[in-house]
Scaffold this motif. Structure first.
Motif, PDB file in Angstrom:
ATOM      1  N   TYR A  49      23.793 -24.328  10.567  1.00 31.31           N
ATOM      2  CA  TYR A  49      23.479 -22.943  10.263  1.00 31.31           C
ATOM      3  C   TYR A  49      24.465 -22.327   9.289  1.00 31.31           C
ATOM      4  O   TYR A  49      25.653 -22.644   9.293  1.00 31.31           O
ATOM      5  N   THR A  50      23.939 -21.429   8.473  1.00 29.76           N
ATOM      6  CA  THR A  50      24.729 -20.610   7.575  1.00 29.76           C
ATOM      7  C   THR A  50      24.831 -19.220   8.191  1.00 29.76           C
ATOM      8  O   THR A  50      23.834 -18.681   8.683  1.00 29.76           O
ATOM      9  N   SER A  51      26.019 -18.638   8.148  1.00 34.58           N
ATOM     10  CA  SER A  51      26.249 -17.308   8.703  1.00 34.58           C
ATOM     11  C   SER A  51      26.039 -16.247   7.631  1.00 34.58           C
ATOM     12  O   SER A  51      26.543 -16.384   6.519  1.00 34.58           O
ATOM     13  N   VAL A  52      25.297 -15.203   7.995  1.00 32.15           N
ATOM     14  CA  VAL A  52      25.094 -14.075   7.090  1.00 32.15           C
ATOM     15  C   VAL A  52      25.496 -12.810   7.844  1.00 32.15           C
ATOM     16  O   VAL A  52      24.738 -12.298   8.669  1.00 32.15           O
ATOM     17  N   PRO A  53      26.716 -12.296   7.592  1.00 29.40           N
ATOM     18  CA  PRO A  53      27.152 -11.081   8.278  1.00 29.40           C
ATOM     19  C   PRO A  53      26.480  -9.842   7.693  1.00 29.40           C
ATOM     20  O   PRO A  53      26.037  -9.845   6.543  1.00 29.40           O
ATOM     21  N   GLY A  54      26.379  -8.803   8.510  1.00 25.79           N
ATOM     22  CA  GLY A  54      25.779  -7.553   8.059  1.00 25.79           C
ATOM     23  C   GLY A  54      26.016  -6.444   9.064  1.00 25.79           C
ATOM     24  O   GLY A  54      26.806  -6.585  10.001  1.00 25.79           O
ATOM     25  N   LYS A  55      25.302  -5.347   8.877  1.00 25.99           N
ATOM     26  CA  LYS A  55      25.367  -4.190   9.774  1.00 25.99           C
ATOM     27  C   LYS A  55      23.959  -3.840  10.212  1.00 25.99           C
ATOM     28  O   LYS A  55      23.031  -3.819   9.393  1.00 25.99           O
ATOM     29  N   ALA A  56      23.790  -3.542  11.485  1.00 26.20           N
ATOM     30  CA  ALA A  56      22.497  -3.107  12.003  1.00 26.20           C
ATOM     31  C   ALA A  56      22.525  -1.600  12.213  1.00 26.20           C
ATOM     32  O   ALA A  56      23.510  -1.057  12.713  1.00 26.20           O
TER      33      ALA A  56
END
Length: 130
Positions: free
Chosen positions: A98-105
């Motif tokens: 898996y590749t991690s994609v950080p963000g904000k919800a």
């Protein structure tokens, strides 16, 4: 004897509810997680040998999502400001990597059962995306 049977059935039902809630929270809610932890976290979720294409983890150290189903709505949406990590299956490898994609919800919608237990992540609104 009837009382014992009823007690056992009630215990089994409450254990099922607890397991459903734990399953939702185990699949989507963590206190902390590094972006590189996707492969480790997804091994638990991919128990059946299939590679789930994407899974969203909410970094929720204070328990913001704990009461999401407590308002009697079967499909509640909650405004939030939480960091998320989307673990996306890297299809270039045959293994479940898996590749991690950080963000904000900014909001989350879940499905709740008749006992106000969350069982499915329905939708996530992400900051900066429409």
């Amino acid at each position: 004897m009837k009382i014992q049977v009823v007690a056992i059935l009630l215990f089994a039902l409450s254990a099922t509810e607890i397991c459903e809630a734990l399953n939702f929270f185990q699949k989507h809610v963590v206190r902390q997680m590094a972006a590189g932890d996707c492969n480790t976290k997804m091994r638990v979720i991919n128990k059946q040998g299939e590679c789930k294409s994407i899974n969203t983890f909410f970094l929720d150290p204070t328990g913001v999502l704990n009461g999401i189903c407590n308002h009697g709505n079967k499909i509640p949406t909650m405004a939030i400001d939480l960091t998320i990590i989307d673990c996306k299956h890297d299809k270039t490898y045959s293994q479940c990597t898996y590749t991690s994609v950080p963000g904000k919800a900014t909001s989350v919608t879940v499905l709740c059962d008749q006992n106000n237990v969350p069982y499915h992540l329905q939708d996530v609104k992400r900051a900066g995306r429409k």
